[in-house]
Write a protein that holds these residues in place. Structure first.
Motif, PDB file in Angstrom:
ATOM      1  N   VAL A   8       0.842  -1.206   0.000  1.00  0.00           N
ATOM      2  CA  VAL A   8       0.000   0.000   0.000  1.00  0.00           C
ATOM      3  C   VAL A   8       0.874   1.252   0.000  1.00  0.00           C
ATOM      4  CG1 VAL A   8      -1.657   1.338   1.350  1.00  0.00           C
ATOM      5  CG2 VAL A   8      -1.991  -1.119   1.052  1.00  0.00           C
ATOM      6  N   ALA A  18      -6.356  -2.527  -6.772  1.00  0.00           N
ATOM      7  CA  ALA A  18      -6.000  -1.109  -6.834  1.00  0.00           C
ATOM      8  C   ALA A  18      -5.948  -0.642  -8.289  1.00  0.00           C
ATOM      9  CB  ALA A  18      -4.649  -0.877  -6.153  1.00  0.00           C
ATOM     10  N   HIS A  73     -10.239   4.246  -4.259  1.00  0.00           N
ATOM     11  CA  HIS A  73     -10.195   4.030  -2.821  1.00  0.00           C
ATOM     12  C   HIS A  73     -10.182   5.360  -2.092  1.00  0.00           C
ATOM     13  CE1 HIS A  73      -9.643  -0.239  -2.912  1.00  0.00           C
ATOM     14  NE2 HIS A  73      -8.594  -0.153  -3.701  1.00  0.00           N
ATOM     15  N   VAL A  86      -8.073   3.140   2.981  1.00  0.00           N
ATOM     16  CA  VAL A  86      -6.667   2.765   2.890  1.00  0.00           C
ATOM     17  C   VAL A  86      -5.976   2.942   4.239  1.00  0.00           C
ATOM     18  CG1 VAL A  86      -4.459   3.321   1.829  1.00  0.00           C
ATOM     19  CG2 VAL A  86      -6.527   3.281   0.435  1.00  0.00           C
ATOM     20  N   LYS A 125       0.822   4.115  -2.909  1.00  0.00           N
ATOM     21  CA  LYS A 125       0.656   5.546  -2.609  1.00  0.00           C
ATOM     22  C   LYS A 125       1.726   6.383  -3.298  1.00  0.00           C
ATOM     23  CE  LYS A 125      -1.717   6.062   1.794  1.00  0.00           C
ATOM     24  NZ  LYS A 125      -1.554   6.470   3.206  1.00  0.00           N
TER      25      LYS A 125
END
Lengths: 211, 211, 211
Positions: free
Chosen positions: B23, B82, B89, B94, B27
């Protein structure tokens, strides 16, 4: 006697680097735990890298907790007046404190690194001694700066690592002549003196810019 | 039986940290390979630091590929939805996912670190156990944040490392009283609970700012 | 004969990575010492991680100074024309130099990493070989980028680590068929070719963005 001198050296170096880590953390507005962890990593990080490199596992910081405990205590003590006095410290005082703490730590840890390699290996080469000394000296500061998100000090300012290198050479050369204790003392003094002179007289090295 | 429990624990922690690494990478808009590598480093990094510190080389992640394979698979799985859902999202989902994954990983890896030290060393000191536990717990996350160019989470947010430390103390103290399995279970629960409470009730620690 | 080939390979890889580290440092306007240290860390960093992972301590960089000395000399040589010509290098020349140096280093260090693991361990698993190869290949570059304050190249650009991985698989599979030297040569060529093609044809991998 000699072991006591080394221990006192190490404790002073540990305190000095813990202060430099704690001050860096406070500049980044970390909370008390961040301040303690960064003080701790700076103080014991160089020695941990040295011990893992030499194959001395687990590193001394784990088997002998005195260094880690001292680093934690010093970091907390450094935190308290900063909170009480708020943002009142002037930049100059903090910078001078950082310079002094960091110079002493650099000098002591470099020669202690050499001494550890002397004890751990049967016939350490001159080259290995210098390397392990410099890594022990600059390792904690590099960890501190990387973790705090700064470019490591060793790469941008004056002749930081060169001071460590110079003292490491002096210490290694003197070792067989004068014995361990004088070699370590003189080596550390050389490093601290070089580091201060470089900052005081703004010694700098040539640099190139590539676009 | 006990070994099975430990293995299941480790697999859950590995998956949780792989998700948190993947994650973080997404990002930062890394590609699929960056996502997998960051998931992998986060999942196995703390354990690798632990094994190298304890002198158990090569680290378990190399000799037993199940952890690395699992981390890679989980990172890929985390990547697929994703991509499909694009940027849909919401930040809250998240963040909640990250908090949960990271808390579970922190709890499990801390107690597994203590268990590894118990097996590797004849008479580990209480101090060493705590240290190795916390390093195993927070190490992967520090690697994740440094590689992603973030200030390590452990330095800025709430009482992250303090939760790991608290659970490590509980686990180490209970070990000789209750045996390994209950000590590990209770230690991990303490860490996860502390971590959630700190986030939920916005517990925070004092901080100082130096100019 | 074989050992000579490996040595020549390693020396070329060392020079290539030293250049890539030195150029990165000069882009950041570091002084001569920063340039040398970053060149050195990039050149010997991957091998040091490999040796510590395999439990070969102290790492080869300490016991055999030729690699470190070469990296230092190359970094200084890379520095001199940059100073003389001032800021006159165009971005394209520097980028092409970096790409070439980095590709060659990646290819050679990956297969040398596999060869080191083959020698150090009695029965290395296929999985361990791949891992150690990739770590040796990308480790120096990650250290370079983290120390310079950049996001590691391996996470953002094209199929950098995938090239190392592909060559590592080829090299490990060929090892028992063709013997060591051809396996290493072919593996390194595969990596360098993949890396160049990826840059030339702008191969890229899917990426996801999470808000």
């Amino acid at each position: 006697m000699f072991n006591t001198v080394v221990l006192v050296f190490e404790l002073i170096g540990t305190m000095a680097f813990a202060v430099s880590g704690a001050v860096t953390a406070m500049k980044k507005e970390m909370d008390i735990f961040g301040v303690v962890i960064l003080g701790l990593c700076t103080a014991v990080g160089g020695g941990a890298i040295r011990d893992i490199t030499l194959g001395c596992t687990p590193p001394a910081m784990f088997t002998n907790p005195v260094y880690a405990v001292l680093a934690i205590v010093v970091s907390v003590i450094a935190f308290i007046p900063a909170v009480q006095s708020g943002i009142s410290h002037s930049g100059k005082v903090v910078d001078a404190l950082m310079l002094t703490a960091d110079s002493i730590g650099l000098g002591i840890f470099t020669v202690v690194g050499i001494q550890t390699a002397m004890e751990a290996l049967a016939e350490p080469s001159f080259f290995l001694l210098i390397f392990v000394g410099v890594i022990t000296g600059v390792g904690g500061g590099i960890i501190r700066d990387v973790l705090a998100g700064n470019t490591p000090y060793v790469f941008v300012k004056h002749i930081y690592a060169l001071a460590s290198l110079g003292g490491a050479v002096v210490c290694s050369l003197l070792w067989s002549v004068t014995g361990a204790a004088p070699a370590m003392l003189i080596g550390a003094i050389v490093i601290i003196a070089l580091r201060f002179c470089a900052a005081r007289f703004r010694w700098s090295l040539p640099r190139a810019k590539i676009k």
